[in-house]
Motif scaffolding. Structure first.
Motif, PDB file in Angstrom:
ATOM      1  N   ALA A  63      29.293  31.908  65.279  1.00 32.83           N
ATOM      2  CA  ALA A  63      30.460  32.046  64.411  1.00 32.83           C
ATOM      3  C   ALA A  63      31.254  33.299  64.753  1.00 32.83           C
ATOM      4  O   ALA A  63      32.490  33.278  64.776  1.00 32.83           O
ATOM      5  CB  ALA A  63      30.004  32.078  62.949  1.00 32.83           C
ATOM      6  N   ALA A 112      32.703  28.412  65.779  1.00 38.21           N
ATOM      7  CA  ALA A 112      32.416  27.577  64.610  1.00 38.21           C
ATOM      8  C   ALA A 112      33.588  27.556  63.631  1.00 38.21           C
ATOM      9  O   ALA A 112      33.399  27.387  62.430  1.00 38.21           O
ATOM     10  CB  ALA A 112      31.154  28.075  63.903  1.00 38.21           C
ATOM     11  N   THR A 119      34.218  24.872  60.672  1.00 42.97           N
ATOM     12  CA  THR A 119      33.031  24.025  60.790  1.00 42.97           C
ATOM     13  C   THR A 119      31.997  24.439  59.744  1.00 42.97           C
ATOM     14  O   THR A 119      31.805  25.621  59.482  1.00 42.97           O
ATOM     15  CB  THR A 119      32.411  24.172  62.206  1.00 42.97           C
ATOM     16  N   ALA A 178      34.354  30.105  59.613  1.00 43.66           N
ATOM     17  CA  ALA A 178      33.458  28.970  59.458  1.00 43.66           C
ATOM     18  C   ALA A 178      33.282  28.708  57.962  1.00 43.66           C
ATOM     19  O   ALA A 178      33.604  29.550  57.123  1.00 43.66           O
ATOM     20  CB  ALA A 178      32.106  29.268  60.100  1.00 43.66           C
TER      21      ALA A 178
END
Length: 311
Positions: A108, A113, A116, A135
């Motif tokens: 991340a 990420a 996500t 993220a």
């Protein structure tokens, strides 16, 4: 997203999985992840190849993995930027890839990420300020969003690994490994990291901790989002912002999932009727209860009760 989409990897012969251990060889996140997979490799005798490498070995490895995971426990120092980016690029070559434990945070922080859903160890929540592309943090044991897998590590690595075994190699292989390891129950993807709310959010976000505590204490007669916001001294918009940032959900959605999790527990562990369970979890309408339960878990309350009867 459902972990069932991983089943398409079973077409690969042999199926190749890469595990990169960036931490100590005896840390729990690592040992709980690797042991079931090593047993699966022994059972499958050539149909499954497990490659276990250190970060330094990955660059010169042949590649060709269907699944690749970067693993580290919470105390592991983050690799140098260049090495981390090289590791991420190699792992990304796999059909599915991701991290376990501190490895999730590193992905991340490297911007891998963005937007996500990720399962990050609760103890690392305070280190998320430098995530370059935001993220969505969830309180779950593990997640799959698109091609990205994440697991909060620790003891959850065992549940994660056994879930992968069942999807990739079938229930019989999983049962054999569970027996070998004396494992009775595998926790599901959507179960929450079982730590005290005060430990997870107390110092970082006491208002969030207080809001979730109110939800957990008011399952049978749910409070409104406005009521909860007022009780913790925030506006509705401020409360929604906290839930979105730290739990990846709106308060109403998180509350609904809490009630449904409690309902599933009651269906499996008590003899209350399905109607009683619905009422005990704040559902006055049986059809609403059944629909919401099916949307979250993929089966009806009646089918969930059948699992208890067949067990």
């Amino acid at each position: 997203m459902s972990f069932a989409q991983l089943s398409r990897l079973t077409q690969a012969q042999p199926l190749r999985v890469l595990l990169v251990n960036a931490g100590e060889p005896d840390n729990l996140a690592w040992s709980a992840l690797v042991q079931p997979l090593r047993l699966a490799q022994r059972i499958l005798n050539g149909a499954f190849q497990l490659d276990v490498l250190t970060p330094a070995q990955v660059a010169s490895a042949a590649g060709g993995w269907q699944l690749a995971l970067l693993v580290a426990d919470e105390g592991t120092p983050r690799p140098a930027e260049a090495q981390l980016r090289a590791l991420i690029e190699r792992c990304r070559e796999a059909d599915f890839w991701g991290g376990v434990g501190a490895g999730v945070l590193w992905l991340a922080q490297a911007g891998a990420a963005g937007n996500t859903r990720i399962a990050l160890p609760w103890a690392l929540y305070a280190e998320t300020e430098d995530i370059t592309e935001r993220a969505i943090l969830t309180p779950h044991l593990f997640e799959l969003d698109g091609r990205l897998l994440s697991c909060c590590g620790g003891a959850a690595s065992l549940d994660f690994s056994l879930t992968l075994v069942e999807i990739l190699f079938g229930a019989n292989v999983q049962a054999e490994i569970k027996e070998a390891l004396c494992i009775d129950r595998v926790r599901s993807q959507d179960e929450r990291q079982r730590v005290a709310l005060q430990a997870r959010f107390g110092v970082l976000q006491p208002k969030l901790s207080e809001a979730v505590t109110l939800m957990e204490a008011n399952i049978e007669e749910p409070l409104s989002t406005d009521d909860i916001a007022g009780l913790v001294g925030l506006s509705r918009r401020q409360l929604e912002r906290l839930f979105k940032q730290y739990l990846g959900s709106l308060p109403s959605r998180y509350y609904l999932e809490l009630r449904l999790q409690r309902a599933r527990q009651l269906l499996l562990e008590t003899n209350h009727s399905i109607v009683q369970v619905g009422l005990m979890c704040g559902f006055s309408s049986g059809s609403h209860f059944s629909t919401a339960f099916g949307t979250l878990f993929g089966n009806t309350p009646r089918e969930e009760r059948q699992r208890k009867l067949q067990g």
